[in-house]
Design an enzyme around this catalytic site. Structure first.
Site, PDB file in Angstrom:
ATOM      1  N   GLU A   1      27.503   7.425 -30.215  1.00  0.00           N
ATOM      2  CA  GLU A   1      26.340   7.835 -29.414  1.00  0.00           C
ATOM      3  C   GLU A   1      25.162   8.180 -30.321  1.00  0.00           C
ATOM      4  O   GLU A   1      25.284   8.229 -31.548  1.00  0.00           O
ATOM      5  CB  GLU A   1      26.738   8.997 -28.493  1.00  0.00           C
ATOM      6  CG  GLU A   1      27.811   8.551 -27.504  1.00  0.00           C
ATOM      7  CD  GLU A   1      28.098   9.568 -26.405  1.00  0.00           C
ATOM      8  OE1 GLU A   1      27.687  10.742 -26.521  1.00  0.00           O
ATOM      9  OE2 GLU A   1      28.761   9.158 -25.425  1.00  0.00           O
ATOM     10  N   ASN A  24      33.206   4.680 -29.496  1.00  0.00           N
ATOM     11  CA  ASN A  24      31.805   4.780 -29.097  1.00  0.00           C
ATOM     12  C   ASN A  24      31.026   5.630 -30.080  1.00  0.00           C
ATOM     13  O   ASN A  24      31.510   6.644 -30.585  1.00  0.00           O
ATOM     14  CB  ASN A  24      31.630   5.241 -27.647  1.00  0.00           C
ATOM     15  CG  ASN A  24      32.403   6.482 -27.278  1.00  0.00           C
ATOM     16  OD1 ASN A  24      33.455   6.768 -27.844  1.00  0.00           O
ATOM     17  ND2 ASN A  24      31.879   7.237 -26.326  1.00  0.00           N
ATOM     18  N   GLU A  67      34.069  -0.866 -27.388  1.00  0.00           N
ATOM     19  CA  GLU A  67      34.493  -2.273 -27.357  1.00  0.00           C
ATOM     20  C   GLU A  67      33.544  -3.144 -28.171  1.00  0.00           C
ATOM     21  O   GLU A  67      33.958  -4.061 -28.880  1.00  0.00           O
ATOM     22  CB  GLU A  67      34.539  -2.791 -25.912  1.00  0.00           C
ATOM     23  CG  GLU A  67      35.565  -2.102 -25.032  1.00  0.00           C
ATOM     24  CD  GLU A  67      35.036  -0.853 -24.317  1.00  0.00           C
ATOM     25  OE1 GLU A  67      34.164  -0.153 -24.869  1.00  0.00           O
ATOM     26  OE2 GLU A  67      35.513  -0.580 -23.200  1.00  0.00           O
TER      27      GLU A  67
HETATM   28  N1  THU Z   1      31.735   3.847 -23.129  1.00  0.00           N
HETATM   29  C1  THU Z   1      32.468   3.010 -23.932  1.00  0.00           C
HETATM   30  O1  THU Z   1      32.564   3.213 -25.142  1.00  0.00           O
HETATM   31  N2  THU Z   1      33.075   1.957 -23.342  1.00  0.00           N
HETATM   32  C2  THU Z   1      33.022   1.661 -22.018  1.00  0.00           C
HETATM   33  O2  THU Z   1      33.501   0.620 -21.612  1.00  0.00           O
HETATM   34  C3  THU Z   1      32.416   2.615 -21.096  1.00  0.00           C
HETATM   35  C4  THU Z   1      31.569   3.655 -21.708  1.00  0.00           C
HETATM   36  C5  THU Z   1      31.060   4.971 -23.765  1.00  0.00           C
HETATM   37  C6  THU Z   1      29.565   4.871 -23.800  1.00  0.00           C
HETATM   38  C7  THU Z   1      29.154   6.321 -23.887  1.00  0.00           C
HETATM   39  O3  THU Z   1      29.199   6.717 -25.250  1.00  0.00           O
HETATM   40  C8  THU Z   1      30.259   7.048 -23.133  1.00  0.00           C
HETATM   41  O4  THU Z   1      31.345   6.146 -23.047  1.00  0.00           O
HETATM   42  C9  THU Z   1      29.866   7.489 -21.735  1.00  0.00           C
HETATM   43  O5  THU Z   1      29.340   6.449 -21.007  1.00  0.00           O
END
Ligand code: THU
Length: 160
Positions: A64, A62, A75
């Protein structure tokens, strides 16, 4: 009126050692990707690893952003990278692992709804289901046979 039951069967593993070696190794790749996540705001780190038919393993985590909605899940980072680098190469499987700097994530974390929809596009296009394996930082691991098992009635191009 009639009722139709939509059921999903998943496999639940207590340890990575119980899994196919290929699945375990893909999860280890997801875990290493997770450790490089850029999640300074949520402190929730997610890693994804995709095994492609050509043997390549594509990693994502992820990413951000200070403007929160501009960030992207692990994903989708992984699947879009796979699509960008290896268009048309089939996805064989996807592994996901999540951890938090705040709590111990001890239950499996499945892809969010938006990621399921994004992944559905690839599963439908390649006409071959791909398993999804997901876990937290510790604890049980879940394996589904396909993305569609996680997202019945997904939106697809047939509606357009
Ligand atoms: N997040 C993911 O990377 N994948 C998911 O399936 C659920 C959430 C990330 C998004 C954000 O950066 C953090 O987790 C908290 O929601």
């Amino acid at each position: 009126m009639k009722e139709i039951k939509i059921a999903t069967t998943v496999k639940v593993f207590d340890t990575l050692e119980e899994m196919l070696l290929e699945d375990k190794n893909l999860m280890l790749s997801a875990i290493s990707a997770r450790k490089k996540a850029y999640a300074p705001y949520s402190k929730f780190n997610v890693g994804a690893a995709i095994l492609l038919e050509n043997g390549e393993i594509i990693l994502g985590n992820n990413q951000e952003n200070a403007a929160y909605p501009s960030g992207l899940c692990a994903e989708r980072v992984a699947v879009y990278y796979a699509g960008a680098q290896f268009p048309g190469i089939k996805i064989l499987k996807l592994a996901v692992s999540a951890s938090s700097n705040i709590t111990k994530v001890n239950k499996p974390v499945g892809p969010c709804g938006a990621c399921r929809q994004a992944l559905a596009e690839y599963e439908i296009t390649q006409k071959q289901p791909f398993p999804i394996i997901f876990m937290g930082e510790i604890g049980q691991i879940i394996k589904t046979d396909s993305l569609s098992a996680l997202l019945p009635f997904s939106f697809d191009s047939s509606y357009l």
